[in-house]
Design an enzyme around this catalytic site. Structure first.
Site: not given
Ligand code: PLP
Lengths: 268, 405
Positions: A41, A52, A166
């Site tokens: 990734e 994040d 995911y």
């Protein structure tokens, strides 16, 4: 991107393109491949990375200082290939840089440069119609995410998933976590029921104990912040010619140690 | 009403939407559902209106500013006095609405972001009043600029978390609030302070701010027997402006939103998002924003912490794109001058944000006929700004100079 459902759990590392320096991204990717990575990734730095935590935010700032951006990250892929990276490469980018590049042009570039998949963390299912259509036309996997809050949304997301699905391990942003939620196993089992593609889990995974526990419930384990943090600790040693190889070896050993329960490669 | 935006996907034309991590989709759906139920429930409406009245002191006055009208010798100037609200700005209207919704949803913890600190104070205030916990994210730079409001929030029992990323202003505080929300969405309610963010926030905040325009329209009709020719409001995220404009959208009234031009829109130091921005996604919404060619969001600048934001509510982007609202911009210096002028001439110290709307109004009125009228939203009072303006350059000497000429 074609991925088969194997009995082995995949190791899917994340690194940020251009962090700590664009030149070293290639070598870090090779080290990860050597450590047994199955898919890479590749993160694209964005000024406002909402999904994040602090570790990847810092990686973003370092990469932005070196003027890394979306087109440059895409053009890094053929360089990675030339230097020997053979595993599939997924581009991890926020939506706004894609919009500025132009969605169609983005997929033209992605295809031209041999990117295998794209993952846009702030583009939920409902807003992703046009992107999924373009990715299908380009023959590039558009990776979808499901979260612990997805509940009744899991079925519709899973039914149109491409590449792999995911699973976000817990509520929150990327980072390293000491503990993962108790409900994670049942969440992964539920997702697997609906998914036709491999189910990978990420967010917070940072110890080999966690890897060992999760390998029985998922087809892939995504590790980002823990690796970025290791790189951060190696710091300048990665940048100086005399210390670089040693630092890269240490990085590779760390990745191998984390993923040892997956039985990838024996330690050199 | 003919105007029907947004559609069921939260789009104002092409703008708006929900560009958020998957984790937040369910919480957003829940808010949307509960909001719809609440708005259709007369007891919710009554609770909201009663709180506005007995707690915030609504309706706020409509003030005719006679001295300045005479001075400029043009259109009449009327101010909708949102500065007279409890806590000193329009932000409380929205905070009351959202806290009542949070209560209905059984949430006891509030998250808020703040720039000028006005929304943070409003959130901390309603948290105290309704027995909730409150955590406020605020950029470190804004914490310096708005010391007084930081202390107010703490007095009110809120936790103020300084944010050190980016330019350390509103954009960064919002990023951090959203990250915190992703982590705590199971038991926290995110109270956004403007008509920004993913659907249904822009719509919800508009619903809770339209009281400004609803009241003003009524009050103006009573006073003048007609509607104003022009309505002006400052635009940061755009909540006081949408609140003021919304009830006038289907009328023949010119609507003007005023953005912060900082040191000038021909410099990099401004926050004139609609004037200078391009289409993109910020904080979950497709709108205009200040960004570079690679889609990196640029750091805005304005003397006013409440306008120092690189995006704008998606409904404003839409209203600009269809030409229904005109967007202008005003520099720091022009806003400071207007700030002084209103204080000296009318005995009202406006928020520096609101002074932007005033500055444009003062440019406009001399060119309008005397039998016309301009309605300005005075979004807040200036007490919070007095210290920063005092400290600005030469210990405030330049301000004294402006006022004496
Ligand atoms: C007094 C005042 N006016 C205006 C604003 C700008 O916000 P909005 O554009 O959402 O009304 C703020 C924001 O903090 C404010 O405090």
């Amino acid at each position: 991107m074609q991925l088969s459902l194997t009995t082995k759990t995949m190791f899917i590392p994340f690194i940020m393109a251009g962090d700590p320096h664009p030149d070293i991204t290639v070598e870090l990717a090779l080290a990860l491949q050597e450590a047994g990575a199955d898919i890479l990734e590749l993160g694209v730095p964005y000024s406002d990375p909402l999904a994040d935590g602090p570790i990847i935010q810092r990686a973003t700032s370092r990469a932005l200082k070196h003027k890394m951006n979306l087109p440059k990250a895409i053009e890094l892929v053929p360089v990675l290939r030339k230097k020997g990276v053979k595993i599939p490469i997924i581009l991890f980018t926020y939506y706004n840089p894609v919009l500025q590049l132009g969605e169609e042009f983005f997929f033209t570039l992605v295809k031209e440069n041999g990117v295998d998949g794209v993952l846009i963390p702030d583009l939920p299912f409902e807003e992703s119609g046009p992107i999924r259509k373009l990715s299908a036309e380009a023959g590039v996997a558009c990776i979808s995410l499901v979260a612990p809050t997805s509940k009744q949304r899991i079925e519709k997301i899973a039914s149109s998933a491409q590449g792999f699905l995911y699973c976000v391990s817990s509520l929150g942003v990327t980072g390293v976590r000491d503990t993962l939620p108790d409900e994670l196993e049942s969440f992964l089992m539920e997702v697997k029921q609906y998914s036709r593609v491999p189910v990978a889990v990420g967010f917070g995974i940072s110890t080999s104990e966690q890897v060992s526990m999760l390998k029985n419930y998922s087809d892939g384990i995504i590790i980002g912040s823990a690796l970025v943090q290791k790189m951060e600790q190696l710091g300048d040693r990665l940048l100086h010619e005399e210390t670089k190889q040693e630092a890269l070896n240490e990085f590779q050993r760390y990745a191998q140690m984390l993923t040892a329960p997956l039985g990838k490669r024996c330690t050199p | 009403m003919m105007y029907k935006e947004p559609n069921e996907n939260g789009r104002f034309g092409e703008f708006g939407g929900k560009f958020v991590p998957e984790t937040l989709m369910l919480p957003l759906e829940e808010i949307e559902r509960e909001l719809e139920k609440a708005m259709a429930d007369p007891t919710f409406r009554t609770e909201y209106m009663d709180s506005l009245q007995e707690y915030s002191g609504r309706p706020t006055s409509l003030t005719f500013v006679k001295n300045l009208t005479e001075k400029f010798n043009g259109a009449k100037i009327y101010l909708k006095r949102e500065d007279l609200n409890h806590t000193g700005a329009h932000k409380i209207n929205n905070a009351i609405g959202q806290v009542l919704l949070a209560k209905r949803m059984g949430k006891k913890k509030l998250i808020a972001e703040t720039g000028a600190g006005q929304h943070g104070v409003a959130a901390a205030t309603v948290a105290a009043r309704f027995g909730m916990e409150c955590i406020v994210f605020m950029g470190e730079e804004d914490i310096k600029r708005q010391e007084l409001n930081v202390f107010r929030m703490k007095l009110l029992g809120a936790e103020v978390v300084p944010v050190f990323s980016g330019n350390r202003t509103l954009k960064d505080a919002t990023n951090e609030a959203i990250r915190y929300w992703v982590q705590h969405c199971d038991d926290h309610f995110y109270m956004i302070g403007s008509v920004v963010g993913p659907h249904p926030y822009p719509k919800m905040v508009r619903e809770f701010q339209r009281i400004i325009g609803d009241e003003a329209k009524q009050q103006f009709l009573e006073r003048e027997g007609k509607l104003p020719e022009v309505v002006v409001a400052c635009v940061g995220g755009g909540s006081n402006a949408i609140g003021t404009f919304y009830p006038f959208l289907d009328d023949e009234v010119a609507l003007i939103g005023v953005e912060a031009a900082g040191k000038g829109t021909n410099t990099p130091y401004h926050a004139a998002t609609i004037t200078k921005g391009t289409k993109g996604v910020i904080h979950g919404s497709l709108t205009y924003l200040l960004q570079d060619e690679y889609g990196q969001i640029l750091e805005p600048y304005s003397i006013s912490a409440g306008l120092d934001y690189p995006g704008v509510g998606p409904e404003h982007a839409y209203l600009a794109s269809i030409g229904r609202v005109q967007y202008e911009s005003v520099t720091d210096e022009e806003a400071l001058h207007a700030f002084q002028l209103l204080a000296r001439e009318e005995g009202i110290i406006p928020a520096i944000e609101s002074a932007h709307a005033l500055a444009h109004t003062f440019k406009l009125v001399p060119h309008l006929p005397k039998d016309s009228a301009v309605l300005v939203c005075l979004s807040g009072r200036g007490d919070k700004d007095v210290q920063a303006i005092m400290n600005r350059e030469k210990g405030g000497a330049d301000i004294a100079a402006i006022s004496n000429d």
